[in-house]
Design a protein around this motif. Structure first.
Motif, short mmCIF file in Angstrom:
data_model
loop_
_atom_site.label_atom_id
_atom_site.label_comp_id
_atom_site.label_asym_id
_atom_site.label_seq_id
_atom_site.Cartn_x
_atom_site.Cartn_y
_atom_site.Cartn_z
N THR A 46 0.99 1.81 -3.90
CA THR A 46 -0.13 1.34 -4.73
C THR A 46 -1.34 2.25 -4.20
OG1 THR A 46 0.64 -0.90 -4.91
CG2 THR A 46 -1.64 -0.59 -5.44
N THR A 101 1.28 -7.09 -7.22
CA THR A 101 1.08 -5.65 -7.93
C THR A 101 1.68 -5.42 -9.27
OG1 THR A 101 3.15 -4.96 -6.91
CG2 THR A 101 1.12 -4.43 -5.46
N CYS A 122 -2.70 3.96 3.09
CA CYS A 122 -1.70 3.81 2.01
C CYS A 122 -0.54 5.10 2.47
CB CYS A 122 -2.31 4.29 0.78
SG CYS A 122 -3.30 2.73 0.00
N GLN A 166 -11.31 -9.38 -5.93
CA GLN A 166 -9.74 -8.84 -6.15
C GLN A 166 -8.98 -9.98 -6.02
OE1 GLN A 166 -8.75 -6.81 -2.39
NE2 GLN A 166 -6.91 -5.96 -3.30
N LEU A 175 -5.01 2.16 -3.00
CA LEU A 175 -5.97 1.28 -2.86
C LEU A 175 -7.35 2.22 -2.48
CD1 LEU A 175 -4.00 -1.05 -0.96
CD2 LEU A 175 -4.66 -1.39 -3.36
N ALA A 230 0.85 -1.20 -0.07
CA ALA A 230 0.01 0.10 0.04
C ALA A 230 0.81 1.19 -0.12
CB ALA A 230 -0.93 0.01 1.31
#
Length: 258
Positions: free
Chosen positions: A153, A253, A162, A211, A155, A150
């Motif tokens: 990335t 990722t 994050c 997901q 989110l 996180a």
């Protein structure tokens, strides 16, 4: 093969279950004396008792890293019981879930108090002790901050989380630079999705299942997938590694993934 952490003393925050409990057991198996710190004292006492029953040196103590003033005294207690601290695993953390439009000041502050301020002052307290005890002079100081994918990335629904984990990564880099000549290696470990108390409910939903299907390998990671990186960063191998973020995510990722 000799245990690579024989004679070392490790502190693991957030050690009452999940990754923290696993990390404590991995370090103990490699010869380290371990101090398990968490808010839930009865949980860490049970784990420390289990480790002691297996012949390892282990202790438990209550520590809420959100209470920054309590960290240094707790670390002093650990040193008095086990000896000079040489390894800190900054693992304590909270989820910080919530859409940005709905985020309250209280929830944001709680996330940063546990995920950023706590690790910051735990690292400070550990480093001061490493410098005072001679651990740093021997080049044996190791601080491993548990970040997350996180940190790199976006989110949706986890903006505060994050942001907190990105802060942990930058904190890691700056501390590593400040202490580069002091014998303390500071690195961050960024796990991908592993089933934890924080995300278990999510992965039982349709959104969580969707997901999971988008991950290249369509699976969650196991705690043990982090063992090699953890031991590298906590042990002798990190003598020439500092200021780095190691993403271990099973390819989650990769472009086109989850």
């Amino acid at each position: 093969m000799d245990a690579i952490l024989q004679g070392q003393v490790a502190v693991i925050t957030g050690a009452s279950g999940g990754l923290g409990e696993h990390f404590a057991k991995v370090l103990a198996e490699q010869g380290a004396a371990v101090a398990l710190a968490a808010r839930r004292l009865e949980k860490v006492e049970a784990i420390a008792g289990e480790l002691a029953g297996q012949g390892h040196r282990a202790m438990a103590l209550r520590l809420d890293v959100a209470d920054a003033a309590s960290i240094a005294p707790a670390f002093d207690e650990i040193e008095a019981a086990l000896g000079p601290i040489s390894i800190l695993i900054n693992n304590a953390g909270v989820g910080g879930a919530g859409m940005a439009l709905d985020m309250t000041v209280e929830h944001f502050d709680e996330t940063f108090a546990v995920n950023v301020r706590g690790p910051y002052f735990a690292a400070q307290a550990a480093a001061k002790l490493m410098l005072a005890s001679g651990v740093a002079d021997r080049g044996e100081g190791r601080i491993v901050n548990i970040a997350s994918v996180a940190a790199q990335t976006n989110l949706p629904g986890l903006s505060a989380y994050c942001a907190s984990k990105a802060s942990v990564v930058m904190m890691t880099r700056v501390m590593a630079r400040e202490w580069a000549r002091r014998g303390i290696s500071v690195n961050a470990l960024g796990p991908g999705y592993i089933l934890t108390d924080i995300n278990a409910e999510w992965f039982e939903t349709e959104g969580g299942a969707a997901q999971l299907k988008r991950f290249p390998r369509r699976r969650l990671m196991q705690n043990s997938d982090l063992d090699a990186a953890l031991l590298m960063l906590a042990g002798p191998a990190a003598s020439a590694i500092t200021g780095q973020l190691f993403i271990i995510d099973d390819g989650q990722t990769l472009p086109g993934g989850g």
